[in-house]
Design a protein around this motif. Structure first.
Motif, mmCIF file in Angstrom:
data_model
loop_
_atom_site.group_PDB
_atom_site.id
_atom_site.type_symbol
_atom_site.label_atom_id
_atom_site.label_comp_id
_atom_site.label_asym_id
_atom_site.label_seq_id
_atom_site.Cartn_x
_atom_site.Cartn_y
_atom_site.Cartn_z
ATOM 1 N N GLU A 1 2.299 3.690 0.416
ATOM 2 C CA GLU A 1 1.598 4.353 1.844
ATOM 3 C C GLU A 1 2.281 3.596 2.719
ATOM 4 N N MET A 2 2.448 2.308 2.732
ATOM 5 C CA MET A 2 3.062 1.548 3.738
ATOM 6 C C MET A 2 4.714 1.678 3.835
ATOM 7 N N VAL A 3 5.352 1.766 2.653
ATOM 8 C CA VAL A 3 6.631 2.000 2.479
ATOM 9 C C VAL A 3 6.945 3.323 3.003
ATOM 10 N N ASP A 4 6.154 4.322 2.509
ATOM 11 C CA ASP A 4 6.458 5.525 3.034
ATOM 12 C C ASP A 4 6.393 5.707 4.700
ATOM 13 N N ALA A 5 5.438 5.006 5.201
ATOM 14 C CA ALA A 5 5.088 5.013 6.593
ATOM 15 C C ALA A 5 6.313 4.388 7.410
ATOM 16 N N ALA A 6 6.820 3.312 6.776
ATOM 17 C CA ALA A 6 8.113 2.336 7.512
ATOM 18 C C ALA A 6 9.392 3.471 7.225
ATOM 19 N N GLY A 7 9.391 4.512 6.651
ATOM 20 C CA GLY A 7 10.540 5.199 6.580
ATOM 21 C C GLY A 7 11.753 4.605 6.197
ATOM 22 N N ASP A 8 12.955 4.444 7.015
ATOM 23 C CA ASP A 8 14.223 3.672 6.634
ATOM 24 C C ASP A 8 14.131 2.250 6.954
ATOM 25 N N ARG A 9 13.153 2.091 7.533
ATOM 26 C CA ARG A 9 13.069 0.500 8.111
ATOM 27 C C ARG A 9 12.856 -0.571 6.927
ATOM 28 N N PRO A 10 13.372 -1.878 6.884
ATOM 29 C CA PRO A 10 13.010 -2.485 5.754
ATOM 30 C C PRO A 10 11.375 -3.091 5.660
ATOM 31 N N VAL A 11 11.174 -3.322 4.387
ATOM 32 C CA VAL A 11 9.628 -3.869 4.070
ATOM 33 C C VAL A 11 9.599 -5.299 3.641
ATOM 34 N N ILE A 12 9.044 -6.048 4.117
ATOM 35 C CA ILE A 12 9.106 -7.419 3.699
ATOM 36 C C ILE A 12 7.611 -7.555 3.176
ATOM 37 N N ILE A 13 7.739 -8.294 1.746
ATOM 38 C CA ILE A 13 6.566 -8.672 1.231
ATOM 39 C C ILE A 13 6.516 -10.104 0.824
ATOM 40 N N ILE A 14 5.762 -11.131 1.325
ATOM 41 C CA ILE A 14 5.594 -12.342 1.036
ATOM 42 C C ILE A 14 4.920 -12.599 -0.260
ATOM 43 N N ASN A 15 5.353 -13.372 -1.375
ATOM 44 C CA ASN A 15 4.908 -13.679 -2.373
ATOM 45 C C ASN A 15 4.310 -12.511 -3.262
ATOM 46 N N PRO A 16 5.210 -11.423 -3.380
ATOM 47 C CA PRO A 16 4.685 -10.304 -4.157
ATOM 48 C C PRO A 16 4.394 -10.735 -5.678
ATOM 49 N N ASP A 17 3.347 -10.051 -6.283
ATOM 50 C CA ASP A 17 3.142 -10.091 -7.772
ATOM 51 C C ASP A 17 3.082 -8.279 -8.240
ATOM 52 N N LEU A 18 4.168 -7.851 -8.105
ATOM 53 C CA LEU A 18 4.111 -6.403 -8.465
ATOM 54 C C LEU A 18 4.434 -5.764 -10.005
ATOM 55 N N LYS A 19 4.252 -7.036 -10.745
ATOM 56 C CA LYS A 19 4.287 -6.680 -12.148
ATOM 57 C C LYS A 19 3.092 -5.850 -12.691
ATOM 58 N N ASP A 20 3.379 -4.694 -13.753
ATOM 59 C CA ASP A 20 2.299 -4.022 -14.281
ATOM 60 C C ASP A 20 1.570 -4.871 -15.194
ATOM 61 N N LYS A 21 0.202 -4.572 -14.817
ATOM 62 C CA LYS A 21 -0.630 -5.470 -15.433
ATOM 63 C C LYS A 21 -2.017 -4.482 -15.977
ATOM 64 N N PRO A 22 -2.418 -4.951 -17.236
ATOM 65 C CA PRO A 22 -3.498 -4.185 -17.583
ATOM 66 C C PRO A 22 -4.607 -4.581 -16.805
ATOM 67 N N SER A 23 -5.768 -3.588 -16.469
ATOM 68 C CA SER A 23 -6.922 -3.990 -15.587
ATOM 69 C C SER A 23 -8.109 -3.707 -16.323
ATOM 70 N N ALA A 24 -8.855 -4.643 -16.164
ATOM 71 C CA ALA A 24 -10.288 -4.343 -17.149
ATOM 72 C C ALA A 24 -11.382 -3.271 -16.259
ATOM 73 N N GLN A 25 -10.904 -2.941 -15.023
ATOM 74 C CA GLN A 25 -11.636 -1.869 -14.272
ATOM 75 C C GLN A 25 -11.009 -0.591 -14.402
ATOM 76 N N GLY A 26 -9.939 -0.561 -15.163
ATOM 77 C CA GLY A 26 -9.080 0.813 -15.364
ATOM 78 C C GLY A 26 -8.497 1.093 -14.186
ATOM 79 N N GLN A 27 -8.206 0.446 -13.042
ATOM 80 C CA GLN A 27 -7.415 0.466 -12.071
ATOM 81 C C GLN A 27 -6.048 0.980 -12.378
#
Length: 125
Positions: A14-40
């Motif tokens: 949602e944030m990336v879409d709202a930023a449009g063509d502007r750059p998005v900077i993420i500090i210390n991202p952990d975007l790996k696909d992980k299994p979730s015990a809560q099913g999220q």
């Protein structure tokens, strides 16, 4: 924003879409696909989450190098990327004589982020 055990992908998209063509900077991202015990993070949409995560590019990095499972110690060196146009550089940590501190000596430079085995091989030589 979101708890550690929660998926940030929906809100981040949602944030990336709202930023449009502007750059998005993420500090210390952990975007790996992980299994979730809560099913999220279910199997449905997994390919989309992975593609979205891979759309980000690392432009700066400083990460300590250590043997996995040792609680971050001893620090063997560091992996750096100073800016987008600079290469990835692995440094070996060396102690200075007489306990006067430490120095980081470059042992590997590459355009692509090096894998752990290659870094370890260079540190061992």
């Amino acid at each position: 924003m979101v708890g550690v055990e929660s998926s940030i992908m929906g809100r981040l998209e949602e944030m990336v879409d709202a930023a449009g063509d502007r750059p998005v900077i993420i500090i210390n991202p952990d975007l790996k696909d992980k299994p979730s015990a809560q099913g999220q993070q279910s199997v449905r949409g997994r390919a989309d989450r992975i593609a979205f995560a891979e759309s980000f590019k690392t432009i700066f990095c400083f990460a300590n190098t250590y043997i996995s499972g040792t609680s971050y110690f001893p620090i063997l060196g560091a992996l750096t990327k100073k800016k987008p146009s600079e290469p990835w550089v692995a440094h070996q940590r060396r102690d200075l004589a007489g306990g006067q501190g430490e120095v980081y000596v470059p042992v590997l430079s590459t355009e692509e982020k090096p894998e752990g085995e290659l870094i370890k091989e260079c540190l061992d030589n």
